[in-house]
Design an enzyme around this catalytic site. Structure first.
Site, mmCIF file in Angstrom:
data_model
loop_
_atom_site.group_PDB
_atom_site.id
_atom_site.type_symbol
_atom_site.label_atom_id
_atom_site.label_comp_id
_atom_site.label_asym_id
_atom_site.label_seq_id
_atom_site.Cartn_x
_atom_site.Cartn_y
_atom_site.Cartn_z
ATOM 1 N N ARG A 86 39.537 -31.366 116.054
ATOM 2 C CA ARG A 86 40.075 -30.631 114.890
ATOM 3 C C ARG A 86 38.989 -30.006 114.018
ATOM 4 N NH1 ARG A 86 43.470 -35.346 114.085
ATOM 5 N NH2 ARG A 86 45.415 -35.061 115.231
ATOM 6 N N LYS B 101 36.401 -14.893 112.298
ATOM 7 C CA LYS B 101 37.347 -14.660 113.398
ATOM 8 C C LYS B 101 36.773 -15.251 114.681
ATOM 9 C CE LYS B 101 40.040 -10.594 112.128
ATOM 10 N NZ LYS B 101 40.450 -9.246 112.549
ATOM 11 N N GLU C 112 29.491 0.391 114.327
ATOM 12 C CA GLU C 112 30.160 -0.361 113.249
ATOM 13 C C GLU C 112 29.476 -0.118 111.896
ATOM 14 O OE1 GLU C 112 33.004 -2.076 113.167
ATOM 15 O OE2 GLU C 112 33.465 -2.353 115.301
ATOM 16 N N LYS D 65 31.268 -6.548 104.115
ATOM 17 C CA LYS D 65 32.283 -7.288 104.868
ATOM 18 C C LYS D 65 32.631 -8.594 104.163
ATOM 19 C CE LYS D 65 33.951 -8.868 109.266
ATOM 20 N NZ LYS D 65 33.808 -8.953 110.717
ATOM 21 N N GLU E 259 43.654 -12.079 106.906
ATOM 22 C CA GLU E 259 44.277 -10.796 107.235
ATOM 23 C C GLU E 259 45.748 -10.780 106.866
ATOM 24 O OE1 GLU E 259 42.291 -8.290 110.707
ATOM 25 O OE2 GLU E 259 43.894 -9.563 111.436
ATOM 26 N N ARG F 213 42.059 -6.559 104.612
ATOM 27 C CA ARG F 213 41.085 -6.684 105.704
ATOM 28 C C ARG F 213 41.298 -5.623 106.782
ATOM 29 N NH1 ARG F 213 38.698 -12.430 108.067
ATOM 30 N NH2 ARG F 213 37.366 -11.490 109.636
ATOM 31 N N ASN G 266 39.500 -1.993 110.374
ATOM 32 C CA ASN G 266 39.948 -1.417 111.641
ATOM 33 C C ASN G 266 39.838 0.107 111.673
ATOM 34 O OD1 ASN G 266 40.540 -3.903 112.761
ATOM 35 N ND2 ASN G 266 42.616 -3.911 111.908
ATOM 36 N N HIS H 237 39.448 2.082 114.883
ATOM 37 C CA HIS H 237 39.741 1.157 115.974
ATOM 38 C C HIS H 237 41.048 1.463 116.710
ATOM 39 C CE1 HIS H 237 36.363 -1.077 114.393
ATOM 40 N NE2 HIS H 237 36.444 -1.970 115.356
ATOM 41 N N HIS I 227 39.938 1.726 120.262
ATOM 42 C CA HIS I 227 40.341 0.644 121.138
ATOM 43 C C HIS I 227 41.184 1.152 122.310
ATOM 44 C CE1 HIS I 227 42.101 -3.547 121.747
ATOM 45 N NE2 HIS I 227 40.888 -3.504 122.217
ATOM 46 N N HIS J 144 31.607 -0.760 122.690
ATOM 47 C CA HIS J 144 32.646 -0.840 121.663
ATOM 48 C C HIS J 144 32.318 0.054 120.464
ATOM 49 C CE1 HIS J 144 35.587 -2.582 118.939
ATOM 50 N NE2 HIS J 144 34.618 -2.818 118.077
#
Lengths: 351, 351
Positions: free
Chosen positions: A113, A135, A177, A216, A226, A231, A235, A238, A242, A253
């Site tokens: 945990r 994330k 980015e 950020k 999010e 947040r 994106n 993206h 993407h 990317h």
């Protein structure tokens, strides 16, 4: 060296950026049971450094590449953690790019945990983006980041030392980015615009990375999981980027994010969301890293991938973050058909 | 009906206890995409109720039993969640005992980095203990709760309706944790002592369950992720109970906790941690549910299992929570050998 604090609700975190960050990490880890997760590329390059600087640590070496960001690798990390008899106060160190950060982060989040976690990102992309914000995830059943958690590292150590072994493609990827952040944040934009000749200079990149982290962190503090929508601004570029990444997948990317932002600046301009002048400014910044936007003969097919992405779509509509004015952006929703028409802009040569 | 708020840092939660709680759950779920996780036993008993009260919900039915609390079941839930096209704002409903609560909770915690989650516990044990506090997990490689997360449900709905179909063994199991709570908390103790003839009466159990939840919420609020040590008090009776459970495994978890508390009250008395009088009071409460402490011919062998449990041991020492005085307890460490001697008290008949 710069220290940026990230005041997230779940756990306070901080990011240490600059030369000497690795030494700071070693100090921080004094006395702890350390378990390093890395990939075969990083291990090959830094095996000696690891043996010298982390003589007591267990090291788990995973095969390199996004396609290994899966359940099998996750459980391999957990097996090795069990084998090393880690307990909750042991520290997992994610040493690598975004893929390693995501997987080691998830393993740390779920082992007993939750164990302690620090990130030592080794790519520019991970240093400016993925290592910050908590994330973690693996891909599952063809869905990117299907299984994951929000789990803040206690510390992130971004040392420019690691950038020196990066291929040029990886630097451009991180710059993708960075340019995205420049469109979102006026301070980063000023830094980029005033120093555009130094974008590939490591000393400058180090400062730029710290500014991107500051931005950020500011976003993540206000919307850690999010949920408020804030947040989502991260994106930018993206939705299209993407979709093209899934359609073609040869570039990095960050480059796809740049191409996505290019198209989305065209959309913002055409839809009257931003002025032509501001859209041109954005495209000028994109060209600093990607001088020529490539042609995608089958770009319109990207629509199917955009529609598959549950984040962006509902009932035949495609949503994206569009630039509005300096430091301003909006979530914008387009009928899928109209978005498909815009995608065709990427098929031609003249722009 | 009683509402108990749980002010945890990660996410506020609340527990609704009493007749009508299921109706409250149905109200709460209005308009949401609902995904119910349950087991074959609960499904068999409540299939009609589910079809009538949750006509729109997807239902994932897992095989019943602790041995299915594993990776395979976890990924089966995730597969069915994907199949039902759940998104982050969908609600996972854990309808069952502790095993279902743990697994559905973990699936909710990691699916797309976290969906909404509510718990509808159907056993007394889950209503008084496991559904509250956000612990989720699966067992892995023979280690209990090896892979898991702290993930608070938005709401817990404890309806006594479900207790009516419980076998007696399950009621005694829940009473084991209730007696444990009575030893930790004077308010629960008073309620138990003043109503000892009503321990198997559902109307009373409902009030008692709410008091146990109030106590647990108070502990969890102050130590959500078991870091300050406070939450450890909930492990009263568990060092010995858990070792015996692994050694013999025929009785219910709650009964082993009672047997563990019985021995640990003997240890507390012998070590001078509590008075003989207080230890006798504790044993009298244990006898209300378990009139005769069974003999374990090979009890001393339990030591090996106690030593295997990383929670309780370091370097040949065994740690446990011992009762000190009303509402007071201490973490106490014994050399393994001396603890082994105490275990022999369970081998004889005369007590």
């Amino acid at each position: 060296m710069k220290i940026i604090r990230v005041h997230t609700k779940s756990r306070p975190s901080s990011v240490c950026c600059g030369a000497g960050a690795l030494d700071e990490a070693i100090n921080f880890l004094q006395g702890a049971q350390v378990f390093i997760v890395t990939d075969s590329n990083v291990f090959r390059l830094y095996q000696t450094l690891l043996a010298e600087r982390f003589p007591q640590a267990s090291v788990c070496v995973l095969p390199a590449g996004e396609r290994h960001k899966n359940r099998r690798s996750l459980f391999r990390i957990l097996d090795e953690m069990l084998g090393a008899q880690l307990h909750r106060s042991s520290v997992v160190v994610a040493l690598g790019g975004g893929v390693i950060g995501d997987m080691a982060g998830l393993a740390a989040a779920v082992y007993m945990r939750g164990t302690r976690l620090i990130q030592i990102p080794t790519t520019l992309l991970a240093q400016v983006d993925s290592s910050v914000g908590g994330k973690t995830a693996i891909d599952y059943r063809g869905v990117k980041n299907m299984v994951g958690a929000f789990y803040q590292p206690e510390r992130v150590f971004c040392d420019p030392l690691f950038l020196q072994t990066l291929p040029n493609r990886e630097i451009r990827c991180g710059l993708g980015e960075i340019i995205k952040t420049a469109v979102l944040d006026p301070q980063v934009k000023d830094l980029v615009v005033q120093n555009f000749t130094r974008l590939f200079d490591f000393a400058f990149l180090q400062d730029l990375a710290a500014e991107c982290v500051r931005f950020k962190a500011h976003i993540v503090e206000r919307d850690e999981t999010e949920t408020s929508g804030l947040r989502k601004c991260l994106n930018l570029g993206h939705t299209t980027g993407h979709a093209l990444e899934l359609l073609c997948g040869r570039r990095s990317h960050g480059e796809y994010v740049l191409i996505g932002m290019w198209l989305e600046s065209k959309i913002a301009e055409a839809e009257g969301v931003c002025s032509r002048e501001y859209a041109e400014q954005i495209r000028a910044m994109i060209r600093l890293v990607l001088p020529r936007i490539p042609c995608f003969a089958n770009a319109a097919e990207g629509l199917q991938f955009a529609l598959l992405d549950k984040k962006n779509t509902s009932q035949g509509m495609v949503s994206m973050i569009l630039p509005k004015a300096e430091g301003e952006y909006v979530e914008y929703v387009l009928p899928a058909e109209r978005y498909g028409e815009y995608l065709k802009l990427l098929e031609g040569e003249q722009r």
